[in-house]
Design a protein around this motif. Structure first.
Motif, mmCIF file in Angstrom:
data_model
loop_
_atom_site.group_PDB
_atom_site.id
_atom_site.type_symbol
_atom_site.label_atom_id
_atom_site.label_comp_id
_atom_site.label_asym_id
_atom_site.label_seq_id
_atom_site.Cartn_x
_atom_site.Cartn_y
_atom_site.Cartn_z
ATOM 1 N N LYS A 1 0.821 -1.104 0.018
ATOM 2 C CA LYS A 1 -0.105 0.037 0.221
ATOM 3 C C LYS A 1 0.767 1.279 -0.007
ATOM 4 C CE LYS A 1 -4.055 -2.096 1.226
ATOM 5 N NZ LYS A 1 -5.158 -2.567 2.087
ATOM 6 N N ASP A 2 1.985 1.328 0.740
ATOM 7 C CA ASP A 2 2.486 2.489 0.979
ATOM 8 C C ASP A 2 4.160 2.406 0.583
ATOM 9 O OD1 ASP A 2 3.318 1.635 3.426
ATOM 10 O OD2 ASP A 2 1.777 2.850 4.359
ATOM 11 N N GLY A 3 4.718 1.163 0.701
ATOM 12 C CA GLY A 3 6.180 0.945 0.639
ATOM 13 C C GLY A 3 6.761 0.957 1.780
ATOM 14 N N GLY A 4 5.825 0.995 2.951
ATOM 15 C CA GLY A 4 6.401 0.853 4.422
ATOM 16 C C GLY A 4 7.343 -0.407 4.641
ATOM 17 N N LYS A 5 8.188 -0.509 5.623
ATOM 18 C CA LYS A 5 8.964 -1.615 6.077
ATOM 19 C C LYS A 5 8.034 -2.593 6.890
ATOM 20 C CE LYS A 5 13.306 -2.853 7.994
ATOM 21 N NZ LYS A 5 14.190 -2.596 8.939
ATOM 22 N N LEU A 6 8.110 -3.987 6.330
ATOM 23 C CA LEU A 6 7.308 -5.078 6.957
ATOM 24 C C LEU A 6 8.290 -5.464 8.398
ATOM 25 C CD1 LEU A 6 5.562 -6.943 4.268
ATOM 26 C CD2 LEU A 6 4.873 -4.822 5.475
ATOM 27 N N LEU A 7 7.330 -5.417 9.630
ATOM 28 C CA LEU A 7 8.175 -5.865 10.591
ATOM 29 C C LEU A 7 7.590 -7.045 11.383
ATOM 30 C CD1 LEU A 7 8.495 -2.248 12.241
ATOM 31 C CD2 LEU A 7 10.316 -3.719 11.056
ATOM 32 N N GLN A 8 8.321 -7.898 12.051
ATOM 33 C CA GLN A 8 7.893 -8.971 12.731
ATOM 34 C C GLN A 8 7.944 -8.831 14.253
ATOM 35 O OE1 GLN A 8 10.411 -12.691 12.289
ATOM 36 N NE2 GLN A 8 8.560 -14.016 13.042
ATOM 37 N N ARG A 9 6.846 -9.061 14.765
ATOM 38 C CA ARG A 9 6.466 -8.520 16.126
ATOM 39 C C ARG A 9 7.542 -9.524 16.957
ATOM 40 N NH1 ARG A 9 0.100 -8.462 17.390
ATOM 41 N NH2 ARG A 9 0.792 -10.020 19.284
ATOM 42 N N ALA A 10 7.991 -8.501 18.392
ATOM 43 C CA ALA A 10 8.758 -9.389 19.375
ATOM 44 C C ALA A 10 8.165 -10.630 19.965
ATOM 45 C CB ALA A 10 9.159 -8.231 20.221
ATOM 46 N N ASP A 11 6.900 -10.441 19.835
ATOM 47 C CA ASP A 11 6.313 -11.799 20.493
ATOM 48 C C ASP A 11 5.866 -12.801 19.737
ATOM 49 O OD1 ASP A 11 4.186 -10.386 19.465
ATOM 50 O OD2 ASP A 11 3.002 -10.516 21.492
ATOM 51 N N ASP A 12 6.247 -12.840 18.418
ATOM 52 C CA ASP A 12 5.830 -13.794 17.354
ATOM 53 C C ASP A 12 6.986 -14.724 17.168
ATOM 54 O OD1 ASP A 12 3.169 -13.038 17.031
ATOM 55 O OD2 ASP A 12 3.636 -11.911 15.279
ATOM 56 N N ASN A 13 7.668 -15.210 18.385
ATOM 57 C CA ASN A 13 8.614 -16.363 18.201
ATOM 58 C C ASN A 13 7.708 -17.649 18.942
ATOM 59 O OD1 ASN A 13 9.700 -16.526 21.336
ATOM 60 N ND2 ASN A 13 9.471 -14.311 20.677
#
Ligand code: AP5
Length: 218
Positions: free
Chosen positions: A155-167
């Protein structure tokens, strides 16, 4: 839509955020995610964020009085005048009783509760594969709903991040907290006659369409 407040209930990774965003857009009401508010506070290192960080990293629930305070304040804002969606709140019986009291005091009737049910074995992949746009919050999944270009929001070229609690280790703790503290709310709301079960195993677009149809009549 008749209910002033909608509540999205479901296990971690069930799709509460994904669906709440669509329903909020459709009905022009705000989506209030206690998880997003807490993550923002952690990022900004506010007093709230510093208090919540350890609990979130451990996959445990933040104390009831903290999250109830957040919700009370946020739902008093002007954009909630025509209704609002609670995404990830309530998560304990004490929080559910708090919502009941808050709505009664404001003469806003009972909440309508949407319980998103997903086969347990899918949830881990949904959570480990989740990526979220740092700019607009759009939710992707590297397995089920990948962006066109890896790591970049369509949508806007923003960086995709992984959440700290998604391990995996933290996810196991989050499941445990859900089973012990949140799952009993299914019966709580069934007893009030306000629970609507949603099959969360289908494609996100099909789920959203069904929800909008149901809520337009409910
Ligand atoms: P929170 O942020 O609320 O996390 P959660 O409940 O664990 O839920 P998630 O956000 O992980 O999942 P979701 O159901 O929104 O799924 P999503 O749509 O992203 O809370 C985080 C922490 O904050 C808690 O552990 C706690 O410490 C604290 N906290 C928050 N609220 C609290 C409260 N009330 N009380 C106390 N503490 C609180 O989808 C997941 C993935 O699956 C995405 O990649 C998505 O693209 C994909 N997906 C979604 N739907 C589908 C579909 N139909 N098919 C295929 N893939 C799909």
């Amino acid at each position: 839509m008749r209910a002033h407040a909608l509540i999205f209930l479901g296990a971690p990774g069930a799709g509460k955020g994904t669906q709440a965003r669509e329903v909020a857009k459709h009905f022009g009401i705000p989506q209030i995610s206690t998880g997003d508010i807490l993550r923002d506070a952690v990022k900004k290192q506010t007093t709230l964020g510093l208090a919540a960080k350890a609990k979130m990293e451990a996959g445990e629930l933040v104390p009831d009085e903290v999250v109830c305070g957040i919700v009370e304040e946020r739902t008093n804002e002007a954009d909630c005048r025509n209704g609002f969606i609670l995404d990830g709140f309530p998560r304990t019986t004490a929080q559910a009783q708090f919502v009941d009291r808050m709505l009664a005091e404001r003469d806003q009737g009972r909440a309508q509760v949407l319980d998103i049910e997903v086969d347990e074995e899918l949830l881990l992949k949904r959570l480990t594969g989740r990526r979220t746009c740092a700019v607009c919050g759009e939710i992707y999944n590297i397995y089920f709903n990948p962006p066109k270009v890896e790591g970049i929001c369509d949508k806007d070229g923003g960086k995709l991040l992984q959440r700290a609690d998604d391990n995996e280790a933290t996810i196991r703790q989050r499941f445990e907290a859900y089973h012990k503290q949140t799952a009993p709310l299914i019966e709580y709301y069934q007893a009030q006659g306000v629970l609507f079960p949603v099959d969360g195993n289908k494609q996100p677009e099909a789920i959203a369409k069904g929800l909008v149809e149901f809520l337009s009549k409910a």
